[in-house]
Design an enzyme around this catalytic site. Structure first.
Site, short mmCIF file in Angstrom:
data_model
loop_
_atom_site.label_atom_id
_atom_site.label_comp_id
_atom_site.label_asym_id
_atom_site.label_seq_id
_atom_site.Cartn_x
_atom_site.Cartn_y
_atom_site.Cartn_z
N HIS A 1 -2.29 69.87 48.11
CA HIS A 1 -2.57 69.47 49.59
C HIS A 1 -3.49 68.42 50.17
O HIS A 1 -4.43 68.31 49.28
CB HIS A 1 -3.08 70.86 50.50
N CYS B 1 2.87 72.79 47.43
CA CYS B 1 2.58 74.04 47.07
C CYS B 1 3.90 75.13 47.19
O CYS B 1 4.62 74.90 46.32
CB CYS B 1 1.75 74.50 47.97
#
Length: 511
Positions: free
Chosen positions: A435, A332
């Site tokens: 994630h 991310c």
């Protein structure tokens, strides 16, 4: 009618979240329909539900313990700090606005009827709700507009059990101080005390228990022994105790850059539980060492954390590591930092308009107002099926010298194809928005094999421990620990609204 119990703590990291999870599993094992609830959670560790809603990770693992799917109603208000003075305010999974503390303190009163309605909808569907407070109820500067501790207990008329961490020291002062700082109505809501993380012979503790019961007129209904359970930790305070030095006996040394605004460090729980893997958190240049893998995690303020890497000297250390054929993975915000530069023309994350990245991937990121929150499934560049979730406000474009890391095949359960992430030509640098990528067993096993092969060693000799199965075992251990060390008959009376008194029954530690 739904039964309810609220767990509040004398401080952050007292064990509230774990205690709630354990009670959820305990009641679930007794055949009850039980759910967790925390009206307001301040955390940079969040999760995306199957419907694309964002909620705090603590209520996710509590829901898992309860044997139910995570539901955003379990955590209607999520605050994600963007800097020391401002937080992104999320209600029922959707962003409302960025607010400073004063603005939010005034605004949150408008949320009370909405929170009550959300809570009632859960109450209508379940037998038991286990509520969690935040920090301490004795934050007397904030109590007049509280919606998460005694304010929440008052909203739904919930009895409260106060948990205190003895491992940090000063447990009796924290119990007494917390109770006595509350007003009379709030003190009356505290029906019991649980002392958490005790080591040693409980007989040595008994004189203190007797005195604190006499001083507060609140019974101690449990003493929980310190247990080395491998459960997710949500509070960033827990990172202070993480390793920074490598384990020389481990097969692999994995180093995570501990960014000042690190988010979703629960991504690394799968790595922590694997045998012969050294997982450590790097806070400064002196800790860098000679890792086999460097991971740059997510961040709630990517530009500011990129500036931290520059100022700390870690930027140059990571670049040198990569130039010497080191393996680097960015998740991310970490993926965004791996690129050439990041642009924030609308100051979505920071007052900085632009900052240079690490330059390890031919990518460029621009920050947008729209947040992407999705669950995904896909296939990596090397053919591994993976699943996870995305939470980001940036759009990253790849250059010609990179390939996509993953082909996404489904989003929030619906068929949808697009490409995620980037991988360098030499395959050493990987960036992804996924994630939970390390929670995929085949991907993780192949990664370990690759890292060991690079060291001219044989492949990873252990079977990958499946995170979901591992957590189920840990939840059952936790429930058994609580049942053995809490006076459950007293807790049941509290939940029924019956008065319990300070008794002569002495708690006995059971491992």
């Amino acid at each position: 009618m739904v039964k309810q119990i609220m767990i509040q703590g004398t401080a952050s990291d007292a064990g509230k979240s774990v205690l709630v999870a354990g009670l959820c599993r305990l009641f679930k094992n007794k055949g009850k329909r039980v759910v967790p609830f925390k009206s307001q959670n301040m955390s940079l560790n969040s999760f995306i539900t199957a419907t694309g809603d964002e909620m705090g990770r603590a209520q996710v693992f509590q829901a898992e313990a309860a044997g139910v799917f995570p539901d955003v109603r379990m955590n209607p208000v999520l605050l994600k700090p963007t800097n020391d003075r401002q937080s992104q305010v999320i209600f029922m999974g959707a962003i409302l606005d960025n607010m400073d503390a004063v603005t939010y303190h005034d605004f949150k009163q408008t949320l009370i009827p909405k929170i009550q309605a959300v809570y009632q909808s859960l109450a209508d569907e379940n037998d038991i709700i286990v509520l969690e407070g935040a920090g301490s109820p004795a934050e007397i500067n904030l109590n007049d507009r509280d919606i998460v501790n005694m304010g929440m207990a008052k909203m739904v008329d919930a009895p409260v059990v106060l948990v205190a961490d003895i491992d940090k020291g000063g447990v009796f002062a924290s119990i007494y101080g917390t109770i006595m700082l509350l007003n009379e109505e709030e003190r009356a809501r505290i029906k019991g005390v649980i002392i958490n993380k005790f080591r040693g012979d409980v007989a040595l503790l008994q004189p203190g228990i007797d005195m604190i019961e006499e001083l507060t007129n609140v019974p101690v209904i449990g003493v929980i022994p310190y247990a080395n359970l491998q459960l997710e930790e949500e509070d960033s305070v827990s990172l202070n105790g993480k390793n920074y030095a490598p384990d020389s006996n481990a097969l692999l040394d994995i180093a995570i850059i501990c960014l000042p605004r690190i988010s979703n460090f629960t991504d690394f729980h799968s790595l922590e539980i694997q045998p012969e893997i050294s997982l450590r958190y790097i806070r400064n240049l002196a800790d860098f060492g000679k890792p086999d893998l460097v991971i740059i995690p997510g961040s709630k303020n990517t530009l500011e954390d990129m500036a931290f890497l520059e100022e700390s000297g870690l930027k140059k250390a990571i670049q040198n590591f990569a130039e010497n054929a080191g393996k680097v993975i960015g998740i991310c915000g970490g993926y965004q930092m791996l690129g050439q530069k990041m642009l924030d023309p609308d100051q979505v994350e920071s007052k900085q308009l632009e900052i240079a990245g690490l330059g390890l991937l031919d990518t460029e990121t621009i920050f947008l107002d729209q947040k992407r929150t999705t669950q995904i499934t896909g296939v990596t560049h090397s053919g591994e099926a993976v699943e996870g979730y995305e939470i980001h406000m940036g759009e990253t474009k790849r250059g010609e010298s990179t390939s996509p890391f993953c082909k996404i095949k489904a989003v929030n359960g619906n068929e949808e194809t697009h490409q995620d992430g980037a991988i360098s030509a030499n395959k050493n640098i990987i960036g992804t928005y996924i994630h939970g990528i390390f929670d995929n067993d085949v991907f993780l096993g192949n990664l370990f094999d690759e890292l060991l092969t690079r060291k001219n060693q044989s492949i990873y000799p252990h079977e990958i421990i499946n995170l979901k199965e591992h957590k189920e075992q840990e939840y059952d251990k936790l429930a058994a620990l609580l049942e053995a060390n809490i006076q459950m008959d007293q807790l049941e009376k509290i939940m029924k609204g019956e008065k319990i008194c300070v008794s002569t029954q002495k708690p006995a530690i059971k491992e």
